[in-house]
Design an enzyme around this catalytic site. Structure first.
Site, short mmCIF file in Angstrom:
data_model
loop_
_atom_site.label_atom_id
_atom_site.label_comp_id
_atom_site.label_asym_id
_atom_site.label_seq_id
_atom_site.Cartn_x
_atom_site.Cartn_y
_atom_site.Cartn_z
N HIS A 78 -5.63 17.70 119.00
CA HIS A 78 -5.42 18.82 118.07
C HIS A 78 -3.94 18.99 117.76
CE1 HIS A 78 -3.94 21.77 121.13
NE2 HIS A 78 -4.75 21.11 121.95
N ASP A 80 -2.57 21.97 116.39
CA ASP A 80 -2.04 23.33 116.48
C ASP A 80 -1.42 23.56 117.85
OD1 ASP A 80 -4.68 23.36 117.70
OD2 ASP A 80 -4.53 25.54 117.77
N ASP A 141 1.08 19.95 124.21
CA ASP A 141 -0.32 20.34 124.08
C ASP A 141 -0.56 20.71 122.61
OD1 ASP A 141 -2.88 21.30 124.37
OD2 ASP A 141 -2.32 23.09 125.48
N GLU A 175 -7.53 24.41 117.86
CA GLU A 175 -8.13 24.26 119.19
C GLU A 175 -7.67 25.36 120.12
OE1 GLU A 175 -8.35 22.81 123.42
OE2 GLU A 175 -6.62 23.47 122.23
N GLU A 176 -6.42 25.77 119.98
CA GLU A 176 -5.85 26.75 120.91
C GLU A 176 -6.47 28.14 120.78
OE1 GLU A 176 -4.21 26.01 123.32
OE2 GLU A 176 -2.97 24.24 122.94
N ASP A 198 -6.10 15.29 125.85
CA ASP A 198 -5.63 16.68 125.87
C ASP A 198 -5.47 17.21 127.29
OD1 ASP A 198 -4.81 19.09 124.79
OD2 ASP A 198 -6.84 19.82 124.40
N HIS A 379 2.02 25.99 127.04
CA HIS A 379 2.00 27.33 126.44
C HIS A 379 3.19 28.19 126.84
CE1 HIS A 379 -2.71 27.18 125.99
NE2 HIS A 379 -2.10 26.08 125.56
#
Length: 407
Positions: A78, A80, A141, A175-176, A198, A379
């Protein structure tokens, strides 16, 4: 090494933060900036059938170079990044030949990436690390996963002696915020199985994840002058507190690990007349998962009986353990495991304490275990990725393609 570094940095310096409050797909317009770049790059390296749909889902094909029948497999990541921390103006730092000491991310703000706290760093002494500058997340990520997939496809194109079947790749938005697979066209993708790139540290191979549900509890109280409130006031805040107190106090994220499930209260807001409690419910075991949901229902009913039905409950399943869909085709896990072992990686097979696009895709008919992308501390400002781990992920992808063609 420099090639994958340059590719990765070209991705992470584009802000693609998603937004759960948006109903659009992608949830933010800025995700298109990287999506459109990726389409051009996939075309430039020589992939076929490069498409992007109205929701920014990207697909492409590396055609088979063998005469015999080979399963079509896929690799998915992903683009995003998490809304939990800023992804604007990412300014990566490259730490070559890491010496195991503290890394100053931001001298002015005294932000330090320390091996005394993040002891995983000590695995990577002598390697090249890419870190943040302490003011944003990094975006490994899952832009590390994208860089690895693109680099692996480019390598296979440039080395046609390596035999492989049809390889499909897919890149998704959002995805997040839990919506990465919602509009993924599994039939169009056309693979028998796939792997999401991932995961975190080198060696991770995951085919189990939580069963997940979300609960929103709303309480309606009655506000009366406190001097004359006896027998009349109903304090929604106090009822909310009682509900939370009835949950098992040790079954929370900060006291659980491995396959242990939990209840996690992540939002509590209100006043005397209205209060809201939001929580998530997680467990790897489906039976225990159902018991957890029933406990929440029972607690709400208990206090509804006591407080004249002033409490509402919205309880929704979010995703399920992909193990149930992967076990019948477990050879796809064994293939990834062998690929790692063939290039000198010790597989770390463990359950995901979270969710993954692979879970939803598995239930949509595309069995989809998860493989490491190499990053750590996702994150947040302490996020980093060893370049050598990214290179090894490329090798794993290539080897999976080889092994599938041999089968």
């Amino acid at each position: 090494m420099q090639h994958i570094i340059d590719r990765f940095i070209s991705y992470i310096t584009i802000d693609t933060q998603s937004d759960a409050s948006s109903d659009a797909t992608p949830s933010t317009e800025k995700q298109w900036d990287l999506a459109n770049k990726l389409v051009k790059e996939l075309q430039a390296i020589g992939l076929s059938d490069v498409t992007i749909d109205d929701n920014a889902y990207i697909m492409a094909t590396l055609p088979s170079n063998v005469d015999h029948k080979v399963p079509t497999i896929g690799f998915i990541s992903h683009f995003d990044t998490s809304p939990d921390f800023s992804g604007t103006n990412v300014n990566p730092q490259i730490i070559r030949d890491y010496d195991g000491k503290d890394i100053v991310l931001n001298k002015e703000k005294d932000i330090i990436l320390s091996s005394s706290y993040f002891d995983d760093l000590l695995q990577y002494i002598g390697q090249t690390l890419i870190t943040t500058d302490g003011t944003t997340l990094l975006g490994a990520d899952d832009k590390a996963g994208i860089a690895e997939i693109v680099t692996a496809m480019e390598y296979l194109i440039n080395n046609p002696k390596i035999k492989h079947g049809n390889i499909r790749i897919g890149f998704t938005p959002d995805e997040e915020i839990g919506r990465g697979a919602h509009k993924f066209d599994v039939e169009k993708f056309g693979a028998e199985w796939a792997y999401t790139m991932d995961g975190s540290q080198i060696g991770e191979l995951e085919y189990e994840n939580f069963n997940a549900a979300g609960a929103k509890i709303t309480i309606k109280g009655k506000s009366v002058h406190p001097g004359y409130a006896k027998g009349k006031m109903v304090n929604a805040l106090l009822i909310a507190n009682k509900i939370i107190s009835d949950l098992p106090k040790h079954e929370v994220p900060e006291e659980t690990s491995g396959r242990e499930g939990f209840f996690h209260v992540h939002h509590f807001d209100g006043e005397i007349e209205n209060a809201t409690v939001e929580l998530i419910i997680r467990d790897h075991d489906l039976k225990r998962f159902e018991q957890r949901k029933k406990l929440v229902e029972d607690i709400v009913q208990k206090f509804n009986n006591e407080y004249d039905n002033c409490i509402g409950l919205e309880l929704k399943d979010q995703y399920f353990n992909m193990k149930e869909k992967v076990k019948p085709v477990f050879h796809i896990v064994e293939t990834a495991k062998k690929a790692m072992e063939d290039i000198g990686i010790i597989p770390i097979i463990k359950p995901i304490r979270g969710g993954t696009d692979g879970s939803q895709l598995s239930y949509m008919g595309l069995p989809c275990p998860n493989i490491f992308a190499g990053g750590h501390n996702f994150h947040g400002k302490y996020e980093y990725v060893p370049v050598e781990s990214m290179q090894k992920a490329v090798e794993v992808i290539v080897r999976i393609c080889e092994l599938t063609a041999k089968q």
